[in-house]
Design an enzyme around this catalytic site. Structure first.
Site, PDB file in Angstrom:
ATOM      1  N   ASP A  10       0.874  -1.156   0.000  1.00  0.00           N
ATOM      2  CA  ASP A  10       0.000   0.000   0.000  1.00  0.00           C
ATOM      3  C   ASP A  10       0.928   1.226   0.000  1.00  0.00           C
ATOM      4  OD1 ASP A  10      -2.386   1.538   0.267  1.00  0.00           O
ATOM      5  OD2 ASP A  10      -1.942   1.778   2.389  1.00  0.00           O
ATOM      6  N   ASP A  12      -0.061   5.041   0.904  1.00  0.00           N
ATOM      7  CA  ASP A  12      -0.251   5.991   2.006  1.00  0.00           C
ATOM      8  C   ASP A  12      -0.230   5.267   3.350  1.00  0.00           C
ATOM      9  OD1 ASP A  12      -0.663   8.419   0.443  1.00  0.00           O
ATOM     10  OD2 ASP A  12      -2.497   7.456  -0.237  1.00  0.00           O
TER      11      ASP A  12
END
Length: 266
Positions: A10, A12
């Protein structure tokens, strides 16, 4: 089949936080690239194209190739291409989504589209949402890039795709099909992009309800980092567990071939 590990990250809360580098992320990416370890950076954010995101990441000090960035917009476009090639869509979203749909041959229209496609934008228009509601009520199929209800900003949370999707669902009685995490469809499309198999791939994320859940459902091993949304205590509230919990990606530096302390076969 090779036992060498592949990585899905991922973005953020894992590699960056509000456009600031998370310490160790640059070292980790450099290590992966130096060792030729396949990886893909995933984001539910559909606003930006991979080229835009590459430029934004470079500004933080992260050098990630365009082809190693996979967005919910790209996954949505790929999904629609397989469902209805050369179709049409009314799009509520930004250039990341419209560009992805154009690139698979979709026509953007507000006249009897096959789909209403909802993505993220910082300027949701009441007029555009009203048009989307009317088109869905008239029979257009309802697709949303991701179910995230809020997004981060320096001033606090912002309403995101999931919140606006709920508004349209309430007004139409039609539930959207969400393509992005935690739908394992996004994981599988990313795996195909790097030619990886789920058994030899780690999903590294900061959210139990999207990253870890989608990784588990796609058959991946999962690593939860505590540098983003989910903390150690909140993680315990879920009925499923990640394979490994670490403070941040800095803990993976130097151990990418074997993050679990086991000797990998080559």
């Amino acid at each position: 089949m090779s036992n060498e590990l592949n990585y899905l990250f991922d973005m953020d809360g894992v590699l960056v936080r509000e456009e600031h580098l998370i310490p160790g992320a640059d070292e980790l990416v450099a290590e992966l690239r130096e060792n030729g370890i396949p990886f893909m950076v995933l984001t539910n954010n559909s606003i930006y194209t991979p080229r835009d995101l590459r430029a934004r990441l470079l500004n933080t000090g992260l050098d990630i190739p365009e082809e190693s960035i996979w967005t919910s917009a790209l996954a949505t476009a790929q999904f629609l291409q397989t469902q209805r090639p050369g179709g049409s869509a009314y799009v509520v979203g930004e250039s990341g989504l419209t560009t992805a749909l154009h690139n698979v041959g979709y026509v953007m229209t507000d006249r009897n589209p096959d789909y209403v496609v909802l993505g993220e934008t910082r300027t949701y228009s009441f007029e555009a949402i009203t048009r989307a509601i009317r088109l869905v009520r008239a029979g257009a199929r309802f697709i949303a890039t991701n179910p995230d209800e809020t997004g981060p900003s320096a001033e606090g949370p912002l309403p995101a795709t999931g919140a606006v999707a709920a508004l349209i669902e309430k007004a139409t009685g039609r539930r959207p099909y969400f393509v992005g995490k935690p739908n394992p469809l996004m994981m599988r499309s990313a795996l195909r992009r790097i030619g990886a198999h789920s058994e030899n791939t780690l999903m590294v994320g900061d959210r139990m309800d999207t990253d870890v859940l989608s990784g588990l459902e796609a058959g991946l091993q999962t690593v939860l980092v505590l540098s983003g949304i989910s903390g150690r205590e909140t993680a315990e509230e879920f009925p499923f567990r990640p394979t490994l919990v670490i403070d941040s990606v800095k803990d993976l530096v130097g151990s990418t071939l074997d993050p679990f302390g086991r000797r990998q076969e080559h």
